[in-house]
Design a protein around this motif. Structure first.
Motif, PDB file in Angstrom:
ATOM      1  N   ILE A  28     -47.340  44.631   1.970  1.00  0.00           N
ATOM      2  CA  ILE A  28     -48.336  44.950   0.947  1.00  0.00           C
ATOM      3  C   ILE A  28     -47.707  44.836  -0.440  1.00  0.00           C
ATOM      4  CG2 ILE A  28     -49.892  46.713   0.028  1.00  0.00           C
ATOM      5  CD1 ILE A  28     -50.789  45.576   2.669  1.00  0.00           C
ATOM      6  N   ILE A  31     -47.816  41.256  -1.647  1.00  0.00           N
ATOM      7  CA  ILE A  31     -49.087  40.602  -1.963  1.00  0.00           C
ATOM      8  C   ILE A  31     -49.906  41.343  -3.017  1.00  0.00           C
ATOM      9  CG2 ILE A  31     -49.223  39.567   0.328  1.00  0.00           C
ATOM     10  CD1 ILE A  31     -51.290  41.691   1.078  1.00  0.00           C
ATOM     11  N   THR A  32     -49.414  42.460  -3.526  1.00  0.00           N
ATOM     12  CA  THR A  32     -50.177  43.226  -4.514  1.00  0.00           C
ATOM     13  C   THR A  32     -49.384  43.376  -5.806  1.00  0.00           C
ATOM     14  OG1 THR A  32     -49.304  45.349  -3.745  1.00  0.00           O
ATOM     15  CG2 THR A  32     -51.364  44.593  -2.756  1.00  0.00           C
ATOM     16  N   CYS A 108     -53.793  49.302  -8.445  1.00  0.00           N
ATOM     17  CA  CYS A 108     -53.287  48.304  -7.505  1.00  0.00           C
ATOM     18  C   CYS A 108     -54.337  47.194  -7.392  1.00  0.00           C
ATOM     19  CB  CYS A 108     -53.059  48.960  -6.144  1.00  0.00           C
ATOM     20  SG  CYS A 108     -52.462  47.851  -4.866  1.00  0.00           S
ATOM     21  N   MET A 110     -55.592  43.522  -5.492  1.00  0.00           N
ATOM     22  CA  MET A 110     -55.469  42.635  -4.341  1.00  0.00           C
ATOM     23  C   MET A 110     -56.506  41.521  -4.429  1.00  0.00           C
ATOM     24  SD  MET A 110     -54.948  45.133  -1.045  1.00  0.00           S
ATOM     25  CE  MET A 110     -54.492  43.743  -0.008  1.00  0.00           C
ATOM     26  N   SER A 111     -56.164  40.342  -3.900  1.00  0.00           N
ATOM     27  CA  SER A 111     -57.127  39.238  -3.831  1.00  0.00           C
ATOM     28  C   SER A 111     -57.950  39.354  -2.549  1.00  0.00           C
ATOM     29  CB  SER A 111     -56.395  37.899  -3.838  1.00  0.00           C
ATOM     30  OG  SER A 111     -55.734  37.690  -2.595  1.00  0.00           O
ATOM     31  N   ASP A 114     -55.980  38.030   0.616  1.00  0.00           N
ATOM     32  CA  ASP A 114     -54.976  38.982   1.110  1.00  0.00           C
ATOM     33  C   ASP A 114     -55.645  40.149   1.815  1.00  0.00           C
ATOM     34  OD1 ASP A 114     -52.779  37.546   0.222  1.00  0.00           O
ATOM     35  OD2 ASP A 114     -52.818  38.465  -1.759  1.00  0.00           O
ATOM     36  N   LEU A 115     -56.784  40.612   1.272  1.00  0.00           N
ATOM     37  CA  LEU A 115     -57.473  41.735   1.899  1.00  0.00           C
ATOM     38  C   LEU A 115     -58.052  41.341   3.249  1.00  0.00           C
ATOM     39  CD1 LEU A 115     -58.220  44.700   1.343  1.00  0.00           C
ATOM     40  CD2 LEU A 115     -60.440  43.881   0.543  1.00  0.00           C
TER      41      LEU A 115
END
Length: 225
Positions: A28, A31-32, A108, A110-111, A114-115
């Motif tokens: 995580i 990717i974040t 935070c 996220m795309s 990724d989610l």
């Protein structure tokens, strides 16, 4: 607001990631991004594109729209643990809204891709997200009900009681009369008059960006009227 001392430790404290192992938290982390947003900064605008999920870890964010006449309408004020953003996957869409930090925030980001991968690999994260978005939907429905069926005194009383729970204190801080008016859909002058009426009744005390709730039981009666 100081930066997180350890991003991995910081991520592990976010509600939707609490079931993940240290190794999964490291993924995580890869990717974040965690952004520090200063109070007063508008960090999302209607013209922006791209599906992004924001997870508010600390601070408060206000979502609002501006009418063609230039009037500001507050959609909601979000606290820690809230998910929001332009992501149809979750039914989380900004709908031409602005997002402004009304306190210093840690967020935070996220795309969508990724989610989606995270949901496929860790269904428990998806369940936690559903729980959080479900709570937010119930809160939104309650606000709509208040707007449709209650007068200004009841709306303001309900708002004060809701913020009391969010801040876990009878001493509500950080909200101006303008903020309160925009949230319940009225003019500042009207909100000020209602607050003064509540003060005369002994239900609240009023200070600068500060309201002390003196009698929550009687204020609840106003909220239900």
């Amino acid at each position: 607001m100081s930066a997180p001392r350890d991003k991995i430790g910081y991520l592990s404290e976010i509600e939707i990631f609490q079931d993940l192992s240290p190794r999964e938290i490291q993924e995580i982390d890869r990717i974040t991004t965690i952004s520090q947003v200063q109070k007063g900064k508008v960090f999302y605008r209607p013209e922006e594109t791209g599906e992004v999920l924001f997870i508010l870890k600390a601070g408060r964010v206000q979502l609002y729209r501006i009418s063609t006449e230039g009037k500001k309408l507050v959609i909601t004020t979000l606290g820690p643990g809230t998910l929001f953003g332009e992501m149809a996957l979750l039914g989380q869409q900004m709908h031409n809204a602005f997002a402004e930090a009304i306190e210093d925030c840690h967020i935070c980001v996220m795309s969508r891709n990724d989610l989606e991968r995270l949901f496929l690999n860790k269904p428990m994260v998806a369940l936690r997200v559903l729980e959080i978005t479900g709570r937010r939907l119930r809160e939104a429905e309650k606000r709509l009900e208040d707007m449709a069926f209650k007068g200004i005194p009841a709306r303001l009383a309900s708002l004060l009681l809701r913020v009391r729970l969010e801040q876990n204190s009878d001493d509500i801080k950080g909200l101006t009369h303008q903020d309160l008016a925009e949230t319940v859909g009225t003019y500042r002058e009207t909100a000020t008059q209602v607050l003064n009426d509540l003060k005369v009744q002994g239900l609240i005390e009023i200070g600068r960006k500060r309201i002390m709730i003196l009698d929550p039981v009687r204020l609840q009666a106003v909220a239900e009227s």
